[in-house]
Design a protein around this motif. Structure first.
Motif, PDB file in Angstrom:
ATOM      1  N   UNK A  13       0.869  -1.169   0.000  1.00 30.18           N
ATOM      2  CA  UNK A  13       0.000   0.000   0.000  1.00 30.18           C
ATOM      3  C   UNK A  13       0.905   1.217   0.000  1.00 30.18           C
ATOM      4  N   UNK A  14       0.569   2.213  -0.783  1.00 25.68           N
ATOM      5  CA  UNK A  14       1.374   3.423  -0.878  1.00 25.68           C
ATOM      6  C   UNK A  14       0.505   4.659  -0.684  1.00 25.68           C
ATOM      7  N   UNK A  15       1.164   5.788  -0.466  1.00 25.07           N
ATOM      8  CA  UNK A  15       0.491   7.085  -0.420  1.00 25.07           C
ATOM      9  C   UNK A  15       1.270   8.041  -1.309  1.00 25.07           C
ATOM     10  N   UNK A  23      -4.749   9.564   6.745  1.00 21.28           N
ATOM     11  CA  UNK A  23      -4.899   8.508   5.733  1.00 21.28           C
ATOM     12  C   UNK A  23      -3.798   7.458   5.848  1.00 21.28           C
ATOM     13  N   UNK A  24      -2.580   7.894   6.187  1.00 21.97           N
ATOM     14  CA  UNK A  24      -1.479   6.954   6.389  1.00 21.97           C
ATOM     15  C   UNK A  24      -1.779   6.046   7.579  1.00 21.97           C
ATOM     16  N   UNK A  25      -2.250   6.644   8.679  1.00 26.54           N
ATOM     17  CA  UNK A  25      -2.571   5.865   9.880  1.00 26.54           C
ATOM     18  C   UNK A  25      -3.681   4.848   9.594  1.00 26.54           C
ATOM     19  N   UNK A  26      -4.665   5.223   8.803  1.00 24.30           N
ATOM     20  CA  UNK A  26      -5.745   4.300   8.438  1.00 24.30           C
ATOM     21  C   UNK A  26      -5.193   3.137   7.619  1.00 24.30           C
ATOM     22  N   UNK A  27      -4.334   3.424   6.663  1.00 23.49           N
ATOM     23  CA  UNK A  27      -3.720   2.358   5.855  1.00 23.49           C
ATOM     24  C   UNK A  27      -2.938   1.405   6.749  1.00 23.49           C
ATOM     25  N   UNK A  28      -2.168   1.964   7.684  1.00 24.82           N
ATOM     26  CA  UNK A  28      -1.394   1.121   8.602  1.00 24.82           C
ATOM     27  C   UNK A  28      -2.302   0.232   9.438  1.00 24.82           C
ATOM     28  N   UNK A  29      -3.375   0.803   9.958  1.00 23.38           N
ATOM     29  CA  UNK A  29      -4.297   0.031  10.798  1.00 23.38           C
ATOM     30  C   UNK A  29      -5.035  -1.034   9.997  1.00 23.38           C
ATOM     31  N   UNK A  30      -5.541  -0.680   8.844  1.00 22.37           N
ATOM     32  CA  UNK A  30      -6.306  -1.628   8.027  1.00 22.37           C
ATOM     33  C   UNK A  30      -5.464  -2.769   7.486  1.00 22.37           C
ATOM     34  N   UNK A  31      -4.174  -2.519   7.269  1.00 21.56           N
ATOM     35  CA  UNK A  31      -3.309  -3.524   6.659  1.00 21.56           C
ATOM     36  C   UNK A  31      -2.298  -4.125   7.639  1.00 21.56           C
ATOM     37  N   UNK A  33       0.332  -2.870   9.105  1.00 19.80           N
ATOM     38  CA  UNK A  33       1.706  -2.573   8.706  1.00 19.80           C
ATOM     39  C   UNK A  33       2.193  -1.333   9.446  1.00 19.80           C
ATOM     40  N   UNK A  34       3.492  -1.183   9.539  1.00 19.45           N
ATOM     41  CA  UNK A  34       4.077  -0.018  10.187  1.00 19.45           C
ATOM     42  C   UNK A  34       4.970   0.765   9.256  1.00 19.45           C
ATOM     43  N   UNK A  35       4.817   0.530   7.949  1.00 18.16           N
ATOM     44  CA  UNK A  35       5.676   1.154   6.948  1.00 18.16           C
ATOM     45  C   UNK A  35       4.861   1.371   5.683  1.00 18.16           C
ATOM     46  N   UNK A  36       4.798   2.618   5.229  1.00 20.78           N
ATOM     47  CA  UNK A  36       4.063   2.935   4.010  1.00 20.78           C
ATOM     48  C   UNK A  36       4.948   3.782   3.090  1.00 20.78           C
ATOM     49  N   UNK A  37       5.291   3.258   1.913  1.00 28.12           N
ATOM     50  CA  UNK A  37       6.081   4.034   0.962  1.00 28.12           C
ATOM     51  C   UNK A  37       5.280   5.215   0.402  1.00 28.12           C
ATOM     52  N   UNK A  38       6.002   6.295   0.091  1.00 23.74           N
ATOM     53  CA  UNK A  38       5.408   7.477  -0.534  1.00 23.74           C
ATOM     54  C   UNK A  38       5.921   7.510  -1.964  1.00 23.74           C
ATOM     55  N   UNK A  39       4.980   7.525  -2.904  1.00 23.77           N
ATOM     56  CA  UNK A  39       5.345   7.549  -4.319  1.00 23.77           C
ATOM     57  C   UNK A  39       4.845   8.841  -4.963  1.00 23.77           C
ATOM     58  N   UNK A  40       5.480   9.207  -6.043  1.00 25.64           N
ATOM     59  CA  UNK A  40       5.125  10.407  -6.788  1.00 25.64           C
ATOM     60  C   UNK A  40       3.838  10.146  -7.558  1.00 25.64           C
ATOM     61  N   UNK A  41       2.839  10.971  -7.354  1.00 21.27           N
ATOM     62  CA  UNK A  41       1.554  10.768  -8.028  1.00 21.27           C
ATOM     63  C   UNK A  41       1.637  11.063  -9.527  1.00 21.27           C
ATOM     64  N   UNK A  42       2.624  11.837  -9.935  1.00 17.79           N
ATOM     65  CA  UNK A  42       2.773  12.178 -11.351  1.00 17.79           C
ATOM     66  C   UNK A  42       3.658  11.202 -12.113  1.00 17.79           C
ATOM     67  N   UNK A  50       9.118   7.515   2.612  1.00 16.42           N
ATOM     68  CA  UNK A  50       8.371   6.489   3.337  1.00 16.42           C
ATOM     69  C   UNK A  50       7.978   7.035   4.703  1.00 16.42           C
ATOM     70  N   UNK A  51       6.944   6.451   5.254  1.00 18.74           N
ATOM     71  CA  UNK A  51       6.486   6.825   6.585  1.00 18.74           C
ATOM     72  C   UNK A  51       6.373   5.553   7.410  1.00 18.74           C
ATOM     73  N   UNK A  52       6.952   5.590   8.601  1.00 13.84           N
ATOM     74  CA  UNK A  52       6.816   4.480   9.541  1.00 13.84           C
ATOM     75  C   UNK A  52       5.867   4.897  10.652  1.00 13.84           C
ATOM     76  N   UNK A  53       5.418   3.910  11.416  1.00 12.91           N
ATOM     77  CA  UNK A  53       4.575   4.230  12.559  1.00 12.91           C
ATOM     78  C   UNK A  53       5.334   5.143  13.528  1.00 12.91           C
ATOM     79  N   UNK A  54       6.624   4.947  13.620  1.00 12.22           N
ATOM     80  CA  UNK A  54       7.451   5.800  14.481  1.00 12.22           C
ATOM     81  C   UNK A  54       7.477   7.238  13.948  1.00 12.22           C
ATOM     82  N   UNK A  55       7.554   7.412  12.632  1.00 12.44           N
ATOM     83  CA  UNK A  55       7.509   8.756  12.042  1.00 12.44           C
ATOM     84  C   UNK A  55       6.224   9.474  12.428  1.00 12.44           C
TER      85      UNK A  55
END
Length: 147
Positions: A13-15, A23-31, A33-42, A50-55
């Motif tokens: 899952x990415x943001x 939205x990041x916290x929701x993705x972490x809770x639903x999946x 996970x404690x790590x969500x990569x950030x990708x360029x939308x363009x 990337x964002x970790x739960x610690x971040x």
């Protein structure tokens, strides 16, 4: 010897920068996970952070950032990455050296997966890989813990 592509998770899952920390916290809770990569939308799949739960805690909540705070306010940009053809043993060594539990897997600048210590342990690499990396990471975390 196994390569990272044989062990990594590919359904990440990415943001994007258009998302917020709620939205990041929701993705972490639903999946779970404690790590969500950030990708360029363009630029489909280009890893930019990337964002970790610690971040979320250290850069978000502890600094009183609201849930509508932009992803860019809490994400890490200087990421250590590996390619999908990296040996699993080398990935474990990189994790240990950088004191991290997850590595984004990037080919040609694009996120193709994430490999974690758990992936290495389940992948039955050389036996020492995940255990040694976790030992070194845990030792570092223990030294930084306030008692």
């Amino acid at each position: 010897m196994k390569q990272v592509k044989e062990l990594m998770s590919t359904n990440c899952k990415t943001v994007t920068l258009q998302d917020n920390v709620y939205e990041v916290a929701v993705i972490m809770a639903q999946n779970d996970v404690g790590f969500v990569p950030v990708v360029d939308s363009n630029d489909s799949g280009k890893l930019i952070g990337a964002i970790t739960d610690r971040d979320l805690v250290v850069r978000g909540y502890a600094k009183k950032q609201p849930g509508s705070c932009a992803v860019s306010e809490v994400m890490s940009e200087a990421l250590v990455t590996v390619s999908s053809t990296t040996d699993a043993e080398e990935a474990a060594d990189i994790m240990a050296a950088h004191q991290i539990r997850r590595l984004p897997v990037v080919d040609n600048g694009r996120l193709v997966g994430v490999i974690s210590l758990g992936d290495l342990a389940l992948g039955n690499t050389t036996g020492r890989d995940a255990g040694q990396a976790l030992s070194q990471i845990s030792e570092h975390e223990h030294q930084n813990t306030v008692h």
